[in-house]
Write a protein that holds these residues in place. Structure first.
Motif, PDB file in Angstrom:
ATOM      1  N   GLU A  25     -10.613 -29.739  35.494  1.00  0.00           N
ATOM      2  CA  GLU A  25      -9.183 -29.594  35.203  1.00  0.00           C
ATOM      3  C   GLU A  25      -8.341 -30.394  36.193  1.00  0.00           C
ATOM      4  O   GLU A  25      -7.314 -30.940  35.823  1.00  0.00           O
ATOM      5  N   GLU A  26      -8.784 -30.475  37.434  1.00  0.00           N
ATOM      6  CA  GLU A  26      -8.094 -31.320  38.404  1.00  0.00           C
ATOM      7  C   GLU A  26      -8.147 -32.785  37.966  1.00  0.00           C
ATOM      8  O   GLU A  26      -7.156 -33.504  38.049  1.00  0.00           O
ATOM      9  N   PRO A  31      -3.520 -39.096  34.382  1.00  0.00           N
ATOM     10  CA  PRO A  31      -4.327 -40.182  33.815  1.00  0.00           C
ATOM     11  C   PRO A  31      -5.056 -40.949  34.919  1.00  0.00           C
ATOM     12  O   PRO A  31      -4.550 -41.108  36.020  1.00  0.00           O
ATOM     13  N   ARG A  32      -6.246 -41.420  34.616  1.00  0.00           N
ATOM     14  CA  ARG A  32      -7.064 -42.235  35.509  1.00  0.00           C
ATOM     15  C   ARG A  32      -7.289 -41.553  36.860  1.00  0.00           C
ATOM     16  O   ARG A  32      -7.152 -42.161  37.904  1.00  0.00           O
ATOM     17  N   ALA A  35     -12.037 -41.053  39.273  1.00  0.00           N
ATOM     18  CA  ALA A  35     -12.647 -41.578  40.495  1.00  0.00           C
ATOM     19  C   ALA A  35     -12.096 -40.883  41.733  1.00  0.00           C
ATOM     20  O   ALA A  35     -12.847 -40.530  42.644  1.00  0.00           O
ATOM     21  N   LEU A  36     -10.800 -40.670  41.765  1.00  0.00           N
ATOM     22  CA  LEU A  36     -10.180 -40.016  42.915  1.00  0.00           C
ATOM     23  C   LEU A  36     -10.694 -38.583  43.064  1.00  0.00           C
ATOM     24  O   LEU A  36     -11.039 -38.156  44.169  1.00  0.00           O
ATOM     25  N   THR A  37     -10.785 -37.865  41.975  1.00  0.00           N
ATOM     26  CA  THR A  37     -11.280 -36.490  42.022  1.00  0.00           C
ATOM     27  C   THR A  37     -12.748 -36.457  42.422  1.00  0.00           C
ATOM     28  O   THR A  37     -13.165 -35.611  43.215  1.00  0.00           O
TER      29      THR A  37
END
Length: 127
Positions: A25-26, A31-32, A35-37
């Motif tokens: 959910e995070e 959008p996009r 990768a960061l998560t």
């Protein structure tokens, strides 16, 4: 000499269904954001992509997968004249007036089937 116990599992971690759902959910919050998560939780993008697929299919636990609908809130609605709805008002039926983003108006009975209204609005909105 180093002694390894049988319980050492190396780098493999176990994630509970609740933790997976929270991470997915995070990643869906913007959008996009995959990768960061994935970097934030020290997992691979491929694993997070797999969890997202399982989440959409309802396979990540007992809770049904959530679906999101885009919503746009206008800063200030433009003044619009009320649409004529004499036919419905004269019958005494309870009605709902809807003004679409493109300025079109629709007046429908309050008892309208939501599935029918869901198919009708995108056609009228020109989407």
């Amino acid at each position: 000499m180093e002694v390894l116990s049988v319980t050492d599992s190396g780098r493999r971690r176990r994630w509970s269904a609740g933790e997976k759902i929270r991470i997915v959910e995070e990643s869906l919050s913007r959008p996009r954001n995959v990768a960061l998560t994935a970097r934030r939780h020290d997992i691979s993008r491929a694993l997070l992509t797999r969890w997202r697929k399982d989440y959409r299919e309802g396979l990540l636990g007992d809770e049904p997968a959530l679906t999101f609908a885009p919503v746009m809130i206008a800063a200030e609605p433009a003044p619009v004249a009320a649409p004529p709805a004499a036919e419905l008002e004269s019958s005494g039926a309870v009605t709902v007036a809807i003004t679409l983003v493109n300025g079109r108006h629709i007046v429908v009975p309050a008892e309208i089937d939501p599935a029918l209204l869901g198919r009708l609005l995108p056609v009228l909105d020109g989407a």
